[in-house]
Scaffold this active site. Structure first.
Site, mmCIF file in Angstrom:
data_model
loop_
_atom_site.group_PDB
_atom_site.id
_atom_site.type_symbol
_atom_site.label_atom_id
_atom_site.label_comp_id
_atom_site.label_asym_id
_atom_site.label_seq_id
_atom_site.Cartn_x
_atom_site.Cartn_y
_atom_site.Cartn_z
ATOM 1 N N GLU A 60 5.279 8.860 4.603
ATOM 2 C CA GLU A 60 4.699 8.069 5.335
ATOM 3 C C GLU A 60 5.244 8.521 6.541
ATOM 4 O O GLU A 60 3.938 8.417 8.038
ATOM 5 C CB GLU A 60 5.256 6.780 5.101
ATOM 6 N N HIS A 129 7.790 -4.173 -3.003
ATOM 7 C CA HIS A 129 6.445 -3.799 -3.052
ATOM 8 C C HIS A 129 5.976 -5.602 -2.700
ATOM 9 O O HIS A 129 4.613 -5.167 -3.464
ATOM 10 C CB HIS A 129 6.298 -3.256 -4.988
#
Length: 324
Positions: A60, A129
């Site tokens: 990322e 998550h």
């Protein structure tokens, strides 16, 4: 109007904007062949090719940094962060580079960048998550932050994000992708920073955003059967924040509940409560109430997750406390 799912509305916005602007490039993990973890980019690789729909490594920080460089040099990239929780890996590119570059260059360098990601619980995905982190981005000057709750808003706000010359963090919710709503076939754009009154009422105002808007509407419908009139405002964006719509509603109803899925502590509800106290204190007949997730990591266990995350019943309880 047609009925589309939230995911279909987002895909349609991507197609319309990519057809309009050849400088738009998508970058992210599994967004090409697989079509994205929630299938929003399904079919776009075949339509636009690998030069404009770029599969990235699991890095990322790397591909977000690349996107910022592309934005600074004439392109209009969109980065997809698979889960909001992974944004921490790209914190320096987002918070220290994208958000600050226009200011630090005196406006000579612009960063037209869209960061699409999804957040929230409801699927038992666990603490790493399932976070809701809009308050983090809201705190950083230089970023705009959008959180659509409906397919109509998702398409209109995403198109607006692509027309903006600033970095826009576009936050979806993993439990909204299959929800359906009416979406016009003709082009439309929803300006960033324009809240929407999803339901009018006279007894209490509920300000909400993202999936929690749906809980607020369910609560309002149930309370209407008891003779309680609830006005539901969907913020749609936390930056820019449409404070005037909130204040106008509070001056009418004299009571305010703020509901969001992020943790209650230092959530956007705290900021709105402070702003309403500063600008409309004399209009309040009761203290501002906040509804949010418990200040604990989001559990994986379905019963525990349900207990931690706010829902319709929590909003109803908060409203009834104000009306006593």
């Amino acid at each position: 109007m047609r009925e589309l799912t939230y995911a279909q509305a987002l895909r349609e916005a991507l197609i319309e904007e990519m057809d309009r602007n050849p400088d738009i490039i998508l970058l992210g993990e599994d967004i090409g062949v697989y079509g994205g973890v929630f299938k929003v980019t399904d079919g776009l690789l075949a339509r636009y090719g690998p030069e404009r729909v770029r599969e990235t490594p699991i890095s990322e920080a790397g591909f977000t940094g690349v996107a910022i460089g592309l934005a600074m040099t004439g392109k209009h990239p969109m980065v997809e962060i698979m889960f909001m929780d992974f944004i921490w890996v790209a914190a320096d590119p987002v918070f220290n580079q994208a958000a600050k570059m226009r200011y630090m260059s005196g406006g000579r360098v612009q960063v037209p960048l869209v960061i699409r990601t999804q957040q929230g619980g409801g699927r038992g995905n666990g603490a790493q998550h399932s976070q809701s982190l809009e308050s983090i981005f809201t705190h950083i000057p230089g970023l705009k932050v959008a959180l659509p709750a409906t397919p109509y808003d998702a398409k209109g706000l995403l198109k607006a994000a692509f027309r903006d010359r600033n970095p826009v963090v576009f936050i979806e919710h993993k439990m909204l992708y299959t929800t359906k709503g009416l979406v016009p076939a003709e082009e439309y754009i929803i300006p960033l920073g324009q809240a929407d009154i999803k339901r009018t009422g006279s007894d209490v105002t509920v300000v909400s955003l993202s999936r929690t808007v749906l809980h607020a509407l369910e609560a309002a419908e149930e309370l209407a059967r008891e003779g309680i009139s609830v006005e539901v405002i969907d913020l749609r964006c936390t930056v820019p924040l449409d404070l005037e719509t909130i204040l106008a509603s509070v001056r009418k109803t004299n009571r305010l509940v703020i509901a969001h899925e992020s943790h209650r502590r230092l959530g956007i509800g705290a900021e709105i409560a402070a702003l309403v106290q500063e600008h409309a204190f004399d209009c309040l007949d009761a203290p501002v109430a906040r509804v949010g997730a418990m200040d604990v990591p989001i559990p994986c266990s379905a019963p525990l997750e349900s207990a931690v995350l706010p829902g319709k019943e929590d909003i109803i309880a908060a409203i009834k406390r104000l009306l006593r």
